[in-house]
Structure formats: structure tokens, C-alpha cells
Motif scaffolding. Sequence first.
Motif, PDB file in Angstrom:
ATOM      1  N   MET A 145       4.491  -8.954  -3.642  1.00 15.67           N
ATOM      2  CA  MET A 145       3.209  -8.281  -3.433  1.00 15.67           C
ATOM      3  C   MET A 145       3.376  -6.984  -2.656  1.00 15.67           C
ATOM      4  N   GLY A 146       4.359  -6.949  -1.750  1.00 14.13           N
ATOM      5  CA  GLY A 146       4.565  -5.750  -0.939  1.00 14.13           C
ATOM      6  C   GLY A 146       5.167  -4.595  -1.701  1.00 14.13           C
ATOM      7  N   THR A 147       5.791  -4.869  -2.850  1.00 15.34           N
ATOM      8  CA  THR A 147       6.328  -3.791  -3.683  1.00 15.34           C
ATOM      9  C   THR A 147       5.442  -3.507  -4.892  1.00 15.34           C
ATOM     10  N   GLY A 148       4.295  -4.171  -4.972  1.00 18.10           N
ATOM     11  CA  GLY A 148       3.366  -3.917  -6.073  1.00 18.10           C
ATOM     12  C   GLY A 148       3.763  -4.547  -7.391  1.00 18.10           C
ATOM     13  N   ARG A 149       4.766  -5.414  -7.372  1.00 18.40           N
ATOM     14  CA  ARG A 149       5.147  -6.088  -8.613  1.00 18.40           C
ATOM     15  C   ARG A 149       4.152  -7.175  -8.991  1.00 18.40           C
ATOM     16  N   MET A 150       3.540  -7.756  -7.993  1.00 13.38           N
ATOM     17  CA  MET A 150       2.515  -8.781  -8.192  1.00 13.38           C
ATOM     18  C   MET A 150       1.253  -8.356  -7.454  1.00 13.38           C
ATOM     19  N   PRO A 151       0.097  -8.667  -8.053  1.00 11.78           N
ATOM     20  CA  PRO A 151      -0.130  -9.302  -9.350  1.00 11.78           C
ATOM     21  C   PRO A 151       0.426  -8.461 -10.507  1.00 11.78           C
ATOM     22  N   LEU A 152       0.941  -9.147 -11.510  1.00 14.36           N
ATOM     23  CA  LEU A 152       1.554  -8.480 -12.644  1.00 14.36           C
ATOM     24  C   LEU A 152       0.507  -7.699 -13.424  1.00 14.36           C
ATOM     25  N   ARG A 153       0.799  -6.427 -13.684  1.00 15.39           N
ATOM     26  CA  ARG A 153      -0.172  -5.591 -14.376  1.00 15.39           C
ATOM     27  C   ARG A 153      -0.277  -5.932 -15.852  1.00 15.39           C
ATOM     28  N   GLU A 154       0.869  -6.207 -16.473  1.00 13.12           N
ATOM     29  CA  GLU A 154       0.893  -6.588 -17.882  1.00 13.12           C
ATOM     30  C   GLU A 154       2.188  -7.312 -18.170  1.00 13.12           C
ATOM     31  N   PRO A 155       2.171  -8.238 -19.127  1.00 16.72           N
ATOM     32  CA  PRO A 155       3.406  -8.963 -19.459  1.00 16.72           C
ATOM     33  C   PRO A 155       4.472  -7.996 -19.959  1.00 16.72           C
ATOM     34  N   GLY A 156       5.693  -8.260 -19.592  1.00 16.84           N
ATOM     35  CA  GLY A 156       6.792  -7.402 -20.021  1.00 16.84           C
ATOM     36  C   GLY A 156       8.122  -8.059 -19.748  1.00 16.84           C
ATOM     37  N   ILE A 157       9.175  -7.354 -20.114  1.00 26.07           N
ATOM     38  CA  ILE A 157      10.514  -7.894 -19.897  1.00 26.07           C
ATOM     39  C   ILE A 157      10.806  -8.041 -18.413  1.00 26.07           C
ATOM     40  N   GLN A 158      10.244  -7.124 -17.617  1.00 26.28           N
ATOM     41  CA  GLN A 158      10.545  -7.110 -16.189  1.00 26.28           C
ATOM     42  C   GLN A 158       9.341  -6.585 -15.431  1.00 26.28           C
ATOM     43  N   ALA A 159       9.049  -7.215 -14.302  1.00 27.64           N
ATOM     44  CA  ALA A 159       7.963  -6.727 -13.445  1.00 27.64           C
ATOM     45  C   ALA A 159       8.420  -5.459 -12.742  1.00 27.64           C
ATOM     46  N   GLU A 160       7.671  -4.393 -12.921  1.00 21.50           N
ATOM     47  CA  GLU A 160       8.050  -3.115 -12.345  1.00 21.50           C
ATOM     48  C   GLU A 160       7.305  -2.852 -11.044  1.00 21.50           C
ATOM     49  N   ARG A 161       7.950  -2.073 -10.205  1.00 26.00           N
ATOM     50  CA  ARG A 161       7.321  -1.697  -8.934  1.00 26.00           C
ATOM     51  C   ARG A 161       6.099  -0.841  -9.204  1.00 26.00           C
ATOM     52  N   GLY A 162       5.040  -1.057  -8.428  1.00 28.05           N
ATOM     53  CA  GLY A 162       3.811  -0.289  -8.615  1.00 28.05           C
ATOM     54  C   GLY A 162       3.061  -0.121  -7.316  1.00 28.05           C
ATOM     55  N   ASP A 163       1.820   0.287  -7.421  1.00 23.85           N
ATOM     56  CA  ASP A 163       0.987   0.470  -6.235  1.00 23.85           C
ATOM     57  C   ASP A 163       0.638  -0.899  -5.647  1.00 23.85           C
ATOM     58  N   VAL A 164       0.713  -0.984  -4.340  1.00 27.54           N
ATOM     59  CA  VAL A 164       0.389  -2.235  -3.646  1.00 27.54           C
ATOM     60  C   VAL A 164      -1.123  -2.447  -3.701  1.00 27.54           C
ATOM     61  N   GLN A 165      -1.546  -3.632  -4.122  1.00 27.48           N
ATOM     62  CA  GLN A 165      -2.955  -3.918  -4.338  1.00 27.48           C
ATOM     63  C   GLN A 165      -3.641  -4.579  -3.141  1.00 27.48           C
ATOM     64  N   PHE A 166      -2.879  -5.005  -2.157  1.00 27.85           N
ATOM     65  CA  PHE A 166      -3.445  -5.739  -1.035  1.00 27.85           C
ATOM     66  C   PHE A 166      -2.972  -5.144   0.287  1.00 27.85           C
TER      67      PHE A 166
END
Length: 267
Positions: free
Chosen positions: A94-115
Amino acid sequence: MNALAARRRHPAAIAILLMLGLLVTGFAYAAVAPQPAQAESSTAQDVTAGKQLFLANCASCHGVNAEGRVTGNGDKIAGPALAGVGAAAVDFQMGTGRMPLREPGIQAERGDVQFSQKEIDQVAAYIASLAPGPAVPSEEDVDPTKGDPGAGGELFRVNCAMCHNAAGAGGALTRGKYAPSLMGVEPKHIFEAMDTGPQSMPVFNDNNIEPKDKRDIIAFLTAIDEAPQQGGHALGSLGPVTEGWFAWFFGLGLLVAAAVWLGQKSA
């Protein structure tokens, strides 16, 4: 004596002895084996708030009791079970923005932190309450100034460089996956990744790499990230890949331009 000897010869005697030996071995191992790190102490209110956040944002994939879920046809995992992953796994994902998962894929990518960090801590407290698991490291555990970059470099090259590149710049894996760049990553997230083994990464628990050695690796990566490029542009620190591309694109381009110029002069 005859009765005792007869019991020893009984067909079930070997099975009983083996069972007793296994029980004794199991209890002895449970007594002396290192226990999984527990999450930092948290209040019942944190656990309750974390459960509510989990139900609202995570249960659709991981199940209402974090037991995991599979897709409708049962051939793929929608979300793995989370009991035992520990607070460190929650803080990393959650701290790297990988979760919650934005969309199914081969690999969870780093993104904006939601919490917020408080909300992440609350979800981590709830997951940690389900079963023991790796805890979020302390500030001292991840302080690069207290580590040895030289020793960390040796450990990194032995355990990490085959996927993340010798300079931590990342690299390609199989089936479309990749090892992400470690430049600019928070020290605690590097520590948590080693402790929990997200996605294709193996788990490096305290039996594999001790906490002080993890801190040395963090010190090494920090030193690389902050080191000036004395020899010019690093080209992403990807070695022959970007160097070859640069030589091919610019070198061949210069040769073509020279050939055109010479052809125009001789015309």
C-alpha cells in the motif's frame, strides 16, 4: 523379560517409535526455532479501523476474512490469502501504491499512494492480528548512515544483481515481468521487500540475510543513488543495452550523415 521382548517384536512397535520420535522432534523444533516477527503493538481501535478499511477496499479480491479468492472459473487467483504476510507486506504494497490493484496484469506496478500512512498502519494492524508475520522495520533498521555500503555491495551482487542489475537499475524477467529499479525507493520499502518477497522476488528472511546486512544493502543502494556521475551520463545504468543503443543510433547516424555529406560534395 519375555513379555517386554515380545512387545519389542510387535509389528506396531516401529511405527510407535517413529511417531514418538517425530513428536519429540516437532516439539523441540517449536521450542528453539526463531519465531516470525510480530507486528508493532497496536490498539484494538487500530485493528477495528483497519478491518473496516480492508472490507471497503480489499475484500473484493482478498475475501472478507482475508482468506483469498479465485476467479469465477476457479483457474486464477483473484487475491491471495493474507494471514501471515505481516504488517510489512501491507506497508510495502500500500505504501508504494501497488495496492489496491488498479487493474489486473502480469505484475502490480508502482503508482500513487491511495491512503494516508495512518490508514496503511491500521490495515497493517488488522492483517497482523490474523497471524504472526514480518513487522514494519524500525527507523534504526533502515538507517543507511548506520550501514556499510561496501559490505552491502557484496551482498547485493550475490543476492540481488542478477535481477535488479548491479547498479539497482532494474531488469527484465520472464513472461513480461520485470525487476523494478531501486533508485529513489524508500529504505523501509527496500527492507520490507526483502522480508516479504513481493511478486516474483524471493523472501530473504532473517535466516537468509540478517537485519544488519539488509541495512548494509540499503546503505549501498543509497550510496549509488546519491553518487555523482563522474564519467558522464549514466544512460540509465543498464550497461550494454543502453550503451549499444546509443552507439547504434548516434554512431550509425553520424556515419550516414557523413556519407550523405561526402556524396553531396562529390556531386
